[in-house]
Design a protein around this motif. Structure first.
Motif, PDB file in Angstrom:
ATOM      1  N   LEU A  11      -8.265 -11.917   2.529  1.00  0.00           N
ATOM      2  CA  LEU A  11      -9.426 -11.172   3.010  1.00  0.00           C
ATOM      3  C   LEU A  11      -9.148  -9.674   3.047  1.00  0.00           C
ATOM      4  N   LYS A  12      -7.936  -9.304   3.461  1.00  0.00           N
ATOM      5  CA  LYS A  12      -7.549  -7.895   3.509  1.00  0.00           C
ATOM      6  C   LYS A  12      -7.635  -7.275   2.113  1.00  0.00           C
ATOM      7  N   GLY A  17     -10.189  -3.843  -1.647  1.00  0.00           N
ATOM      8  CA  GLY A  17     -10.630  -3.663  -3.023  1.00  0.00           C
ATOM      9  C   GLY A  17     -12.047  -3.127  -3.122  1.00  0.00           C
ATOM     10  N   GLU A  18     -12.826  -3.342  -2.072  1.00  0.00           N
ATOM     11  CA  GLU A  18     -14.193  -2.831  -2.009  1.00  0.00           C
ATOM     12  C   GLU A  18     -14.261  -1.476  -1.317  1.00  0.00           C
ATOM     13  N   GLY A  19     -13.088  -0.937  -0.948  1.00  0.00           N
ATOM     14  CA  GLY A  19     -13.035   0.400  -0.364  1.00  0.00           C
ATOM     15  C   GLY A  19     -13.014   0.460   1.154  1.00  0.00           C
ATOM     16  N   TYR A  20     -12.908  -0.688   1.815  1.00  0.00           N
ATOM     17  CA  TYR A  20     -12.887  -0.708   3.269  1.00  0.00           C
ATOM     18  C   TYR A  20     -11.469  -0.515   3.805  1.00  0.00           C
ATOM     19  N   GLU A  21     -11.361   0.132   4.956  1.00  0.00           N
ATOM     20  CA  GLU A  21     -10.099   0.176   5.687  1.00  0.00           C
ATOM     21  C   GLU A  21     -10.033  -1.117   6.489  1.00  0.00           C
ATOM     22  N   ARG A  38     -11.793   1.933  19.105  1.00  0.00           N
ATOM     23  CA  ARG A  38     -12.198   2.072  17.695  1.00  0.00           C
ATOM     24  C   ARG A  38     -13.624   1.576  17.505  1.00  0.00           C
ATOM     25  N   HIS A  39     -14.234   2.058  16.446  1.00  0.00           N
ATOM     26  CA  HIS A  39     -15.556   1.588  16.056  1.00  0.00           C
ATOM     27  C   HIS A  39     -15.407   0.844  14.736  1.00  0.00           C
ATOM     28  N   PHE A  40     -15.833  -0.399  14.697  1.00  0.00           N
ATOM     29  CA  PHE A  40     -15.766  -1.202  13.485  1.00  0.00           C
ATOM     30  C   PHE A  40     -17.171  -1.444  12.953  1.00  0.00           C
ATOM     31  N   VAL A  41     -17.306  -1.407  11.644  1.00  0.00           N
ATOM     32  CA  VAL A  41     -18.582  -1.706  10.999  1.00  0.00           C
ATOM     33  C   VAL A  41     -18.751  -3.220  10.876  1.00  0.00           C
ATOM     34  N   VAL A  42     -17.642  -3.915  10.569  1.00  0.00           N
ATOM     35  CA  VAL A  42     -17.667  -5.365  10.385  1.00  0.00           C
ATOM     36  C   VAL A  42     -16.462  -5.971  11.099  1.00  0.00           C
ATOM     37  N   LEU A  43     -16.672  -7.093  11.764  1.00  0.00           N
ATOM     38  CA  LEU A  43     -15.589  -7.868  12.349  1.00  0.00           C
ATOM     39  C   LEU A  43     -15.606  -9.254  11.726  1.00  0.00           C
ATOM     40  N   VAL A  44     -14.442  -9.710  11.287  1.00  0.00           N
ATOM     41  CA  VAL A  44     -14.302 -11.059  10.734  1.00  0.00           C
ATOM     42  C   VAL A  44     -13.300 -11.778  11.616  1.00  0.00           C
ATOM     43  N   PHE A  45     -13.678 -12.944  12.123  1.00  0.00           N
ATOM     44  CA  PHE A  45     -12.757 -13.665  12.992  1.00  0.00           C
ATOM     45  C   PHE A  45     -12.822 -15.155  12.730  1.00  0.00           C
TER      46      PHE A  45
END
Length: 55
Positions: A11-12, A17-21, A38-45
């Motif tokens: 997933l990382k 690869g799509e440009g996300y940190e 921190r501010h996250f745009v997307v969270l995957v859990f």
């Protein structure tokens, strides 16, 4: 937040690869430490994650 190392790395790499940190946490305690302030745009859990239960 994902405790499966292979899945975490896949997933990382996918998101990077799509440009996300990407920030990876393997347990709930570490996720809280990494996410504080921190501010996250997307969270995957991991929905079935058993190492941490929120109140």
């Amino acid at each position: 937040m994902e405790d499966d190392a292979a899945l975490s790395m896949m997933l990382k790499e996918l998101f990077e690869g799509e440009g996300y940190e990407v920030v990876v946490a393997r347990d709930g305690q570490r996720a809280l430490q990494l996410g504080f302030g921190r501010h996250f745009v997307v969270l995957v859990f991991d929905r079935g994650f058993t190492h941490y239960r929120g109140a």
